[in-house]
Write a protein that holds these residues in place. Structure first.
Motif, mmCIF file in Angstrom:
data_model
loop_
_atom_site.group_PDB
_atom_site.id
_atom_site.type_symbol
_atom_site.label_atom_id
_atom_site.label_comp_id
_atom_site.label_asym_id
_atom_site.label_seq_id
_atom_site.Cartn_x
_atom_site.Cartn_y
_atom_site.Cartn_z
ATOM 1 N N ALA A 245 7.688 -5.236 -9.940
ATOM 2 C CA ALA A 245 7.300 -5.475 -8.551
ATOM 3 C C ALA A 245 7.289 -4.156 -7.800
ATOM 4 C CB ALA A 245 8.275 -6.448 -7.896
ATOM 5 N N ALA A 246 6.531 -4.132 -6.712
ATOM 6 C CA ALA A 246 6.514 -2.926 -5.878
ATOM 7 C C ALA A 246 6.267 -3.323 -4.437
ATOM 8 C CB ALA A 246 5.427 -1.958 -6.361
ATOM 9 N N LEU A 247 6.748 -2.497 -3.551
ATOM 10 C CA LEU A 247 6.408 -2.631 -2.138
ATOM 11 C C LEU A 247 5.736 -1.337 -1.706
ATOM 12 C CD1 LEU A 247 6.761 -4.526 0.411
ATOM 13 C CD2 LEU A 247 8.521 -2.895 1.099
ATOM 14 N N ARG A 248 4.486 -1.476 -1.271
ATOM 15 C CA ARG A 248 3.764 -0.337 -0.685
ATOM 16 C C ARG A 248 3.714 -0.598 0.812
ATOM 17 N NH1 ARG A 248 -1.523 0.629 0.994
ATOM 18 N NH2 ARG A 248 -2.227 -1.457 0.432
ATOM 19 N N VAL A 249 3.917 0.436 1.588
ATOM 20 C CA VAL A 249 3.898 0.191 3.027
ATOM 21 C C VAL A 249 2.923 1.115 3.728
ATOM 22 C CG1 VAL A 249 6.301 -0.595 2.955
ATOM 23 C CG2 VAL A 249 5.815 1.747 3.669
ATOM 24 N N VAL A 250 2.436 0.647 4.876
ATOM 25 C CA VAL A 250 1.554 1.451 5.730
ATOM 26 C C VAL A 250 2.162 1.455 7.133
ATOM 27 C CG1 VAL A 250 -0.506 0.945 4.357
ATOM 28 C CG2 VAL A 250 0.091 -0.565 6.261
ATOM 29 N N PRO A 251 1.783 2.434 7.965
ATOM 30 C CA PRO A 251 2.351 2.491 9.311
ATOM 31 C C PRO A 251 2.101 1.183 10.073
ATOM 32 C CG PRO A 251 1.146 4.507 8.823
ATOM 33 C CD PRO A 251 0.870 3.531 7.710
#
Ligand SMILES: [Zn+2]
Length: 351
Positions: A245-251
């Motif tokens: 699993a991964a969490l990618r984030v954006v502003p």
């Protein structure tokens, strides 16, 4: 011969009745950003009461169309669960506003809306109404769980709708119906058995081109009916365990605080981790989301800086921070004991 046939059909009748009476139980999840007729981003937020009340009306209308279709198709039981999290301590769907045959799900303890299965052995299918596309899909209110988060499951970013699907897939229950904007339809095009109704065309995350609401409701009713009739063709969504699993984030979310942290697989505002199964992955996402949300404070800092008394506010914050530290170190202050959340409260999902 004719008489014999008649006798035979009389004798067969009870069998046919038994077959017809096979229960079909459907659990309907709802969100609040993919509603028909909705073009105002304040309508899904409890902290804007006038617009939110309009959102509630639209939600009841969408759900009612879907519920009618599910019963048309042969569902024997339809229940509804809140998956939105508007901030309203009560469910977004006012109690008593749906078909009286429908039960709204409540529990006496907090639960993980998408992941803690409500009565895992009860339902034959799940449906998801008023859903939204995932972060980066450029749909109306595109996000996953909360602002700026992209959840990746075994190399593919997923929507909240798929969270529902994978959750119920663990007990072989398929997702059969979804409604939302055209961008969500694109997000879900790998799941062809789902009866999808497009409620509107997104032109940005806060603007849409609306479709005629009566037409959309008619499509919802017809599609929900087909979904139940074709339930045998629907597939349960499965994910192998263990899970990457991964969490990618954006502003305005940020994971930069974890850059270089030993043992954390970080790259380009994304953290990747292994989890024993889907439920553990969900808990991992939630934990990292809490870290990523600290990025939201950059907006507060901008707001404070823009105030005429911004400097004074910053100084006040700094002084309070020092006072809190010194009071704790001196035994003059300790964190308040966690309140018993469960006493006398009922929980309806994402609240
Ligand atoms: Zn949502």
């Amino acid at each position: 011969m004719r008489q014999l046939l008649l006798l035979a059909s009389v004798a067969l009748a009870p069998v046919a009745l038994v077959a017809q009476a096979k229960p079909i139980r459907v659990l309907v999840y709802h969100d609040m950003e993919g509603l028909a007729g909705q073009d105002d981003p304040f309508t899904y937020r409890f902290d804007h009461p006038q617009q939110y009340a309009r959102g509630q009306q639209m939600l009841v209308a969408d759900l009612s169309a879907v519920i009618a279709g599910l019963f048309d198709g042969g569902a024997t039981e339809v229940n509804v669960i809140d998956a939105h999290g508007s901030g309203n301590p009560e469910p977004d769907v006012p109690v008593g506003s749906l078909d009286p045959r429908v039960k709204q799900i409540f529990r006496d303890k907090p639960f993980r809306g998408y992941v803690d299965l409500v009565e895992p052995d009860r339902y034959d299918a799940v449906a998801a109404v008023a859903m939204h596309s995932k972060t980066g899909s450029r749909g109306f209110a595109a996000h996953t769980i909360t602002i700026g988060m992209a959840l990746e499951l075994n190399g593919k970013e997923i929507t909240e709708t798929e969270l529902v699907g994978y959750s119920w897939g663990r007990v072989n229950v398929p997702l059969i119906f979804v409604s939302g904007d055209d961008r969500l339809r694109d997000d879900l095009n790998t799941l062809p058995w789902i009866e999808f109704v497009t409620t509107k065309k997104a032109t940005s995350s806060s603007t849409v081109e609306l479709y005629p609401v009566d037409r959309v409701h008619a499509e919802m009713r017809a599609a929900a009916k087909r979904a139940v009739q074709n339930i045998a063709k629907a597939q349960a969504l499965k994910t192998p365990s263990p899970v990457t699993a991964a969490l990618r984030v954006v502003p305005p979310a940020s994971l930069e605080a974890l850059k270089g942290f030993p043992g954390v697989k970080y790259a380009d505002n994304k953290v990747t981790f292994e989890a024993s199964d889907f439920g553990a992955a969900y808990d991992g996402w939630q934990a990292i989301i809490t870290v990523a949300r600290t990025g939201y404070s950059s907006v507060m800092n901008e707001m404070v800086a823009a105030q005429p008394n911004g400097q004074a506010l910053r100084l006040d914050f700094s002084d309070r921070l020092f006072a809190r530290w010194m009071d704790y170190e001196s035994g003059r202050w300790s964190p308040p004991a966690p309140t018993s959340q469960t006493a006398g409260r009922r929980y309806h999902g994402s609240n």
